[in-house]
Design a protein around this motif. Structure first.
Motif, PDB file in Angstrom:
ATOM      1  N   TYR A 119       0.752  -3.886   6.214  1.00 12.73           N
ATOM      2  CA  TYR A 119      -0.024  -3.938   5.225  1.00 12.73           C
ATOM      3  C   TYR A 119      -1.179  -4.562   5.509  1.00 12.73           C
ATOM      4  O   TYR A 119      -2.376  -3.946   4.880  1.00 12.73           O
ATOM      5  N   LYS A 175       3.424   1.221  -0.988  1.00 13.32           N
ATOM      6  CA  LYS A 175       3.007  -0.138  -1.654  1.00 13.32           C
ATOM      7  C   LYS A 175       1.361   0.166  -1.658  1.00 13.32           C
ATOM      8  O   LYS A 175       0.906  -0.415  -2.895  1.00 13.32           O
ATOM      9  N   ASN A 190      -0.897  -0.037  -5.246  1.00  9.09           N
ATOM     10  CA  ASN A 190      -1.775  -0.982  -5.243  1.00  9.09           C
ATOM     11  C   ASN A 190      -3.408  -0.227  -5.521  1.00  9.09           C
ATOM     12  O   ASN A 190      -4.387  -1.238  -5.256  1.00  9.09           O
ATOM     13  N   GLU A 216       7.438   3.097   2.929  1.00 11.26           N
ATOM     14  CA  GLU A 216       7.297   1.914   2.222  1.00 11.26           C
ATOM     15  C   GLU A 216       5.874   1.495   2.234  1.00 11.26           C
ATOM     16  O   GLU A 216       5.651   0.834   1.055  1.00 11.26           O
TER      17      GLU A 216
END
Length: 283
Positions: free
Chosen positions: A40, A113, A117, A109
């Motif tokens: 991320y 995410k 966001n 995943e």
């Protein structure tokens, strides 16, 4: 119309720089490729013109189909094609994607995410020829395709490509970037390109649009150029005079309700000064 010339080396395409790896103090390849929190952070650092491009390498779906992949801090590479013998290749006719594959599941995943966001994600998928060439030695791949009169292997590869694209869309991708480096006419020749490749490519794009009419699809510039050179498509152009970069133009287009097939350029060049899009229509 200016001819598109690809400058990307697909074999060495890895979007994470050595500097970024050092800055994040990443020492272990598995951390780089499988840790959702690290990935991320990396994705956020890679944002360009309001877009994040995933995945960070092109071996995910090959691994989920059984390829042996070696992870390193410099990327992920397939050691060698796993399916070589006739008996091994025949097992691919009905093989399914292993959705539990660690790196694939972590990438989905990560995509979810980022999307949750509010990030805008372009997700790159490879077409059936390039995918098959990562599993089968290229000579055997072409001989198998020629002998496979019912087209079972190619149709199954199409299913893998579509399933992968559907996964990306369902996890939040706004744009699907479609490339197939092995399918250029300088590699497979004009006859195979027009008679075998274009029909399967068109059916993939059409099924994507049919199942997800809201998705934006961008065709690789190199592949588009092959279609132009073989007179398989027409190109129209739309200019956005108030925009400067290709990334800005793409953002503006995604806001619209129109969903034409975009191409003849490269999404790795989002920062380039190009204030127009080119649209593809099949002949």
């Amino acid at each position: 119309m200016k001819k598109f010339v690809c400058t990307i080396n697909f074999e060495d395409e890895f979007k994470i720089s050595e500097k970024l790896i050092r800055d994040l103090n990443i020492k272990d390849p598995k951390t780089l490729h499988e840790d959702i929190n690290i990935m991320y952070e990396i994705a956020m650092e890679l944002e360009d013109n309001g877009w994040i491009i995933l995945p960070m390498c092109s071996t995910l779906i090959s691994e989920a189909l059984g390829a042996d992949v070696k992870l390193s801090l410099g990327g992920a590479r397939i050691k060698e094609e796993k399916y070589k013998l006739k008996e091994e290749i025949s097992t691919l006719f009905n093989k399914k994607i292993n959705k539990e594959c660690k790196r694939l599941s972590v990438m989905m995943e990560l995509l979810e995410k980022l999307s949750s966001n509010g990030k805008h994600v372009i997700y790159g998928i490879e077409g059936p020829f390039s995918l098959l060439s990562s599993l089968i030695p290229i000579g055997k791949m072409f001989s198998t395709l020629r002998k496979d009169k019912e087209g079972k292997l190619l149709l199954n590869a199409k299913k893998w490509v579509l399933e992968y694209a559907f996964m990306a869309i369902e996890n939040g991708a706004e744009v699907i970037s479609y490339a197939d480096p092995i399918a250029s006419i300088d590699i497979i020749g004009e006859k195979m390109f027009k008679e075998v490749y274009v029909p399967i490519c068109k059916s993939i794009i059409d099924e994507l649009k049919e199942n997800y009419p809201e998705i934006v699809i961008h065709l690789c510039g190199k592949l588009t150029q092959s279609m132009i050179d073989t007179d398989c498509c027409d190109i129209t152009k739309e200019t956005y005079s108030e925009k400067n970069s290709y990334g800005e133009v793409m953002r503006e287009y995604v806001k619209n309700n129109e969903r034409k097939l975009i191409g003849h350029y490269c999404l790795n060049l989002l920062n380039n000064n190009r204030n127009y899009l080119e649209f593809i229509s099949w002949k």
